[in-house]
Design a protein around this motif. Structure first.
Motif, PDB file in Angstrom:
ATOM      1  N   HIS A   1       0.857  -1.181   0.000  1.00 54.35           N
ATOM      2  CA  HIS A   1       0.000   0.000   0.000  1.00 54.35           C
ATOM      3  C   HIS A   1       0.896   1.235   0.000  1.00 54.35           C
ATOM      4  O   HIS A   1       2.127   1.136   0.064  1.00 54.35           O
TER       5      HIS A   1
ATOM      6  N   PRO B   1      -2.435   4.140   5.460  1.00 55.52           N
ATOM      7  CA  PRO B   1      -2.295   5.067   4.335  1.00 55.52           C
ATOM      8  C   PRO B   1      -3.418   6.105   4.268  1.00 55.52           C
ATOM      9  O   PRO B   1      -4.496   5.932   4.862  1.00 55.52           O
ATOM     10  N   MET B   2      -3.173   7.150   3.503  1.00 55.67           N
ATOM     11  CA  MET B   2      -4.124   8.250   3.378  1.00 55.67           C
ATOM     12  C   MET B   2      -5.431   7.829   2.708  1.00 55.67           C
ATOM     13  O   MET B   2      -6.488   8.407   2.974  1.00 55.67           O
ATOM     14  N   GLY B   3      -5.367   6.821   1.867  1.00 62.65           N
ATOM     15  CA  GLY B   3      -6.568   6.385   1.157  1.00 62.65           C
ATOM     16  C   GLY B   3      -7.707   5.987   2.066  1.00 62.65           C
ATOM     17  O   GLY B   3      -8.881   6.109   1.695  1.00 62.65           O
TER      18      GLY B   3
ATOM     19  N   TRP C   1      -3.454   1.562  -5.485  1.00 62.74           N
ATOM     20  CA  TRP C   1      -3.418   2.023  -4.094  1.00 62.74           C
ATOM     21  C   TRP C   1      -2.879   3.447  -4.014  1.00 62.74           C
ATOM     22  O   TRP C   1      -3.303   4.231  -3.159  1.00 62.74           O
ATOM     23  N   ASP C   2      -1.953   3.821  -4.897  1.00 65.77           N
ATOM     24  CA  ASP C   2      -1.489   5.212  -4.957  1.00 65.77           C
ATOM     25  C   ASP C   2      -2.642   6.147  -5.317  1.00 65.77           C
ATOM     26  O   ASP C   2      -2.794   7.226  -4.729  1.00 65.77           O
TER      27      ASP C   2
ATOM     28  N   ASP D   1      -4.847   6.778  -2.442  1.00 67.31           N
ATOM     29  CA  ASP D   1      -4.282   7.746  -1.489  1.00 67.31           C
ATOM     30  C   ASP D   1      -4.576   9.181  -1.927  1.00 67.31           C
ATOM     31  O   ASP D   1      -4.893  10.043  -1.096  1.00 67.31           O
TER      32      ASP D   1
END
Length: 340
Positions: free
Chosen positions: A145, A208-210, A272-273, A276
């Protein structure tokens, strides 16, 4: 009167029909997941791979998703036991089994999930696969992630403010970071975090930010500390049952492998990027207090100081795995940082 010649012709035709049906018979691949349908893994990664598989096998293998299958650490067992044919798992949930995969999680790598995922897959094949940590499974790919950040109910001005706070940790390198920060570690699957934050059971989470969007943390974790490059990356694998693969033709097995591996690692990391970026935007729109820490800020230096010696900690952890850990870690960093 039915002649022998006619019977032979009928037999040949019937055989041809049966072969034709067999060659075009569909096989359903059941994929198990614990995350909601809206999460990037289920909304983007699995459907994209399913499309690749369908095309590569000329429609002979199709994917069916199975949701809500329990704690994510059980996904490895569910595939081994045949309850589902394929799944994905977070290695940190089973730390005794997966140690080598922590190499990609060590802080200060400074890359996104796509770059890290490709490096992860390449080094796994070159160094780690022989240790057989995924015994009983065929690994489709490995990925990570995006950079893990600090999500909290209440704000902080220093990493030392985290001492004794109840923080949900997902295992792996997170556990070592939590110990160095002096937090009170709480174990739970990510899908339970919203409820735990809402009820005050935990003060925050490293993730993560997502997940500000996909797990709705923007509603309960109204403060985020985003360190440059993040705190760590989280290691995952996507895997399939060897028994399921054995039922397929060699042609279809080869087709599935062809659309997995590095290609799948890059796609999963990129998905996943993207999640985010969407999570950051959703957090901003929800009025979340986001502290974007600069390279020269106090908290960035605090973090660099507390992560000193983590390479050596990992070397010791994996010393009985029979791999060249120093060479593997060096190669991960070189591959990830040079990824284009």
């Amino acid at each position: 009167m039915i002649t022998t010649k006619f019977l032979k012709m009928a037999s040949v035709v019937a055989f041809g029909i049966s072969v034709s049906h067999a060659s075009f018979a569909e096989t359903t691949l059941k994929v198990g997941t614990w995350l909601p349908p809206t999460h990037a893994q289920n909304a983007t990664v699995w459907p994209t791979w399913a499309g690749w598989v369908k095309k590569a096998t000329q429609g002979r293998v199709k994917i069916k998703m199975e949701y809500g299958l329990g704690h994510p650490k059980t996904m490895f067992d569910l595939v081994e036991d045949g309850a589902v044919d394929a799944s994905f798992g977070y290695h940190g949930y089973v730390p005794g089994r997966f140690k080598l995969t922590q190499a990609i999680e060590i802080p200060l790598l400074g890359v996104n999930a796509e770059a890290a995922s490709v490096a992860h897959w390449k080094v796994f094949n070159k160094y780690f696969a022989k240790a057989n940590e995924h015994e009983g499974l065929e690994v489709l790919t490995l990925f990570t992630h995006g950079p893990g950040q600090i999500h909290l109910a209440e704000p902080i001005t220093s990493l030392s403010d985290l001492k004794s706070r109840k923080i949900r940790l997902g295992g792996g390198i997170q556990g070592e970071l939590g110990k160095r920060m002096g937090v009170t570690a709480v174990g739970a699957p990510a899908t339970k975090v919203y409820e735990m934050m809402q009820q005050g059971v935990i003060d925050g989470i490293f993730i993560p930010m997502g997940e500000q969007k996909t797990l709705r943390l923007k509603e309960v974790a109204k403060n985020v500390v985003a360190l440059p490059g993040g705190m760590y990356l989280g290691s995952f694998s996507m895997f399939i049952s060897p028994d399921f693969m054995a039922k397929l033709s060699e042609k279809d097995r080869a087709a599935i492998r062809q659309v997995s591996g590095e290609k799948l690692a890059a796609m999963a990391g990129a998905a996943w990027d993207a999640a985010d970026k969407a999570g950051l935007q959703a957090a901003k729109e929800a009025g979340v207090n986001i502290i974007m820490v600069g390279e020269n800020d106090k908290m960035a230096q605090e973090f660099r100081d507390l992560t000193q010696g983590m390479d050596e900690t990992w070397y010791k952890l994996v010393e009985k795995r029979g791999v060249d850990a120093k060479a593997a870690l060096a190669e991960i960093r070189q591959l990830a940082r040079s990824y284009q």
